[in-house]
Design a protein around this motif. Structure first.
Motif, short mmCIF file in Angstrom:
data_model
loop_
_atom_site.label_atom_id
_atom_site.label_comp_id
_atom_site.label_asym_id
_atom_site.label_seq_id
_atom_site.Cartn_x
_atom_site.Cartn_y
_atom_site.Cartn_z
N LEU A 147 -8.07 2.42 1.48
CA LEU A 147 -7.04 2.63 2.49
C LEU A 147 -7.56 3.45 3.65
CD1 LEU A 147 -3.88 3.27 0.28
CD2 LEU A 147 -4.60 1.16 1.39
N ASP A 148 -8.41 4.43 3.38
CA ASP A 148 -9.00 5.23 4.45
C ASP A 148 -9.85 4.34 5.37
OD1 ASP A 148 -7.80 7.52 3.58
OD2 ASP A 148 -9.53 8.19 2.39
N ARG A 172 -9.48 1.14 5.72
CA ARG A 172 -8.54 0.22 6.39
C ARG A 172 -7.96 0.87 7.64
NH1 ARG A 172 -3.19 -0.04 6.73
NH2 ARG A 172 -2.16 -2.09 6.92
N TYR A 173 -7.49 2.12 7.53
CA TYR A 173 -6.95 2.83 8.69
C TYR A 173 -7.99 2.96 9.79
CZ TYR A 173 -2.84 4.25 5.96
OH TYR A 173 -1.69 4.27 5.24
N TYR A 200 -6.16 2.17 -4.67
CA TYR A 200 -6.91 1.73 -3.48
C TYR A 200 -7.18 2.88 -2.51
CZ TYR A 200 -5.38 -2.90 -5.07
OH TYR A 200 -5.13 -4.02 -5.80
N ILE A 222 0.84 -1.20 0.00
CA ILE A 222 0.00 0.00 0.00
C ILE A 222 0.87 1.26 0.00
CG2 ILE A 222 -1.88 -1.17 1.20
CD1 ILE A 222 -1.07 0.30 3.73
N THR A 223 2.14 1.09 -0.40
CA THR A 223 3.03 2.25 -0.43
C THR A 223 3.43 2.67 -1.85
OG1 THR A 223 4.98 0.82 -0.20
CG2 THR A 223 4.00 1.70 1.82
N ASN A 236 -0.69 1.60 -6.31
CA ASN A 236 -1.69 1.12 -5.37
C ASN A 236 -2.29 2.24 -4.54
OD1 ASN A 236 -1.36 -1.45 -6.27
ND2 ASN A 236 -0.20 -2.21 -4.50
N LEU A 237 -1.48 3.27 -4.23
CA LEU A 237 -2.00 4.40 -3.48
C LEU A 237 -3.16 5.06 -4.23
CD1 LEU A 237 1.23 6.09 -2.04
CD2 LEU A 237 -0.64 5.05 -0.74
N LEU A 264 -7.42 -6.17 -0.36
CA LEU A 264 -6.11 -5.93 0.24
C LEU A 264 -5.50 -7.19 0.84
CD1 LEU A 264 -6.71 -2.49 2.00
CD2 LEU A 264 -5.74 -2.94 -0.26
#
Length: 627
Positions: free
Chosen positions: A416-417, A419-420, A412, A403-404, A408-409, A455
């Motif tokens: 990712l938001d 996920r956090y 996704y 995810i870096t 992918n940033l 993910l």
């Protein structure tokens, strides 16, 4: 025995005692302590021992006349010293017993005997003793044979694994600073599996027997030798004269066992690799020396086998660049094994050698991923402006999703938001620190199944990284498998790594040294599971208390009160409070029992401590068990 003059006895009498004593081979004696005269009550000619009927100077006879076996003389001397220097009460008596080997008659060598003595005391100490010497040779040899069978390997007659460790630990415990130090040696066969598989187990047993004979021929009888595995041997080379002698012995053994074995027109190579650790430079216990020698052994393997290596502090760093030309995969094996054996030592050595915290973190998260077969390991910093964690270091396995990377940033970003948000909502205090744990994301968050499936996030554990009282980041283990139960080892290593990240690897480099050291100390205390607090000895006001207390007491910890009021809601110091017992500025510590927050008495200890060099007074550090 027949005849009119023979009478069958009905009670114990002198003749019965004499006959029974002859059968049991017991001889009695009287020993006048004041004159040191020992006299046997029955003829010693009928016994198996070469003893005088009367010894006018008994101590000299036993210690100077070669009556006691040389290996038992020291033990026997201590036995006599204990009797002579014992301060008994007048008209009192004490019983002593000891097993030693005494010289036998003619060509019988030394025989085991039990020396028993009933010692009587007068006004000025021991005066007279009555005792006996019992022949226990057969029984003792039988017991020793049983013990030997239990301690020795049948194939090589060396000590087995348990006995090897026990005897080495006993030897190390007796070492004094004036003794010559030993070397700890591990010897491991190269190519044995191929020989065993190709030629059969009986042939393999013969190879191991040859290996044992070679080891015995190179090392001395007094060296401790054991077989601790199928083709792995340990030698404690005692009283090592010099490094040159050690090198000579190892070189000789390598030459003896560098050979080919042939059977049915097939020929296979055989050799050994050797790893060495030195006492006390590389360790003072069996476990420490074994670990160091084992790492040195793997270095020998990685360099091409059939050689020896001595452990050294830079071994871990050097293992990254080993290029054997014959077995390149061993470099990775060495590094992974070193990390698994002692993670903390591995990280600190690596940081010292590379002087690069970023490189150290990158290598460590890779080690975690491979050790626990994870799909993703990450280290993130806490971003206060966005109120979320930004991933700074990432390792991704074959089945994981990064995810870096930029692609992918962008791809996704909405996921990712979410996920956090899921990970942040799970943070809770645990015995291992503040962690976010989910062992089955699909079951716990069914509404987010598309997120976790995309993910490949089946289970996770993230640990907060603290710097003092400030949260600075997180480190996470993630796997695509579900359900996944994280082990105690994973939680423990994740917790230790979090502390290292917060104190050293992700440190604020603009702090001065003294400030950083103070914060390091407080942070270490903050992560211990005991209740730890520092109290002003005059006002009883706590100036520091660790995170365990904050998690237990909640907001009450922010109230400006004395320790006994804040922690126990009391109006005066706790019963058994150790603070008043401490001297003004001494180095003593006090063990006490204190009630914890729930009224349960638990062990505690208190010390004087200087919390700040600018303060002219000492404070009290109190450490109280949490259970």
């Amino acid at each position: 025995m027949t005849g009119s003059k023979f009478e069958i006895p009905k009670e114990f009498d002198t003749d019965i005692y004499r006959i029974l004593n002859d059968v049991e081979n017991i001889i009695y004696f009287k020993w006048d302590i004041k004159t040191d005269r020992l006299e046997f009550m029955s003829p010693v000619e009928s016994s198996d021992y070469d003893l005088p009927q009367v010894a006018e100077a008994a101590s000299t006879v036993f210690f100077g006349g070669n009556v006691v076996h040389p290996e038992d003389s020291e033990k026997f001397e201590k036995f006599f010293d204990e009797m002579f220097w014992l301060q008994g009460t007048k008209n009192d008596s004490k019983f002593f017993s000891n097993k030693v080997r005494l010289r036998g008659k003619e060509d019988r060598g030394f025989l085991w005997a039990e020396f028993r003595l009933l010692l009587y005391f007068g006004e000025n100490g021991p005066t007279i003793g009555f005792g006996c010497i019992c022949n226990i040779n057969v029984k003792q040899l039988w017991q020793m044979d049983l013990q030997r069978s239990a301690e020795h390997d049948v194939l090589t007659d060396f000590y087995n694994k348990d006995a090897t460790q026990r005897y080495i630990e006993m030897y190390l415990a007796k070492l004094s600073p004036t003794d010559l130090p030993p070397a700890f040696i591990i010897i491991d066969a190269d190519g044995f599996k191929a020989i065993n598989d190709s030629f059969g187990h009986l042939f393999g047993d013969g190879v191991l027997t040859d290996m044992g004979k070679a080891i015995r021929s190179v090392f001395r009888q007094k060296d401790i030798v054991g077989r601790i595995g199928g083709d792995e041997f340990v030698v404690l080379f005692v009283d090592m004269p010099s490094a040159e002698v050690l090198e000579k012995r190892c070189t000789e053994l390598l030459k003896l066992l560098d050979r080919h074995y042939e059977s049915n027109d097939a020929s296979l190579p055989f050799s050994v690799s050797i790893g060495i650790a030195l006492y006390p430079e590389h360790g003072t216990t069996y476990v420490e020396l074994f670990k160091r020698a084992d790492r040195a052994l793997y270095e020998s393997k990685s360099k091409g086998k059939n050689q020896y290596s001595v452990y050294h502090q830079s071994l871990i760093g050097r293992s990254f660049t080993v290029d054997s030309g014959r077995d390149p995969q061993h470099a990775e094996e060495i590094r992974q094994k070193a990390f698994q054996d002692n993670m903390l030592e591995f990280i600190l050595n690596l940081l010292y050698e590379t002087q690069n915290p970023s490189a150290t973190i990158s290598i460590c998260i890779e080690m975690f991923g491979k050790q626990f077969n994870l799909d993703r390991v990450s280290v993130s910093r806490y971003n206060r402006s966005s109120n979320q964690y930004d991933t700074e270091f990432e390792w991704v396995g074959p089945n994981g999703v990064s995810i870096t990377n930029k692609e992918n940033l962008q791809k996704y970003a909405p996921l990712l938001d979410r996920r956090y948000s899921v990970i942040d909502s799970n943070y809770r205090p645990t015995p291992y620190g503040v962690m976010s744990i989910c062992e089955d994301t699909f079951e716990k968050y069914p509404q987010e199944e598309d997120l976790f499936r995309t993910l490949r996030l089946g289970a996770f554990v993230h640990s907060q990284i603290a710097h003092g009282s400030e949260t600075v980041g997180s480190v996470g283990f993630e796997t695509s498998h579900r359900p996944y139960v994280f082990s105690k080892e994973e939680f423990t290593k994740l917790s230790i790594f979090s502390v290292l990240l917060g104190n050293i690897l992700l440190d604020h480099h603009n702090d001065n040294v003294s400030e950083r050291m103070s914060r390091h100390l407080q942070n270490i205390l903050d992560h211990m599971q005991e209740f730890i607090y520092v109290v002003d000895k005059e006002t009883f006001e706590p100036i520091f208390f660790n995170n365990t207390i904050r998690q237990t007491l909640g907001n009450v910890a922010n109230v400006d009160l004395t320790c006994y009021k804040r922690f126990h809601n009391l109006d005066e110091p706790c019963e058994g409070c150790p603070i008043a017992k401490l001297s003004k500025n001494g180095n003593e510590y006090i063990d006490v029992k204190l009630n914890n927050w729930w009224g349960i008495e638990t062990p505690a200890r208190a010390y004087n401590i200087r919390w700040d060099d600018e303060m002219d007074k000492y404070l009290a550090l109190i450490i109280q068990s949490s259970f």
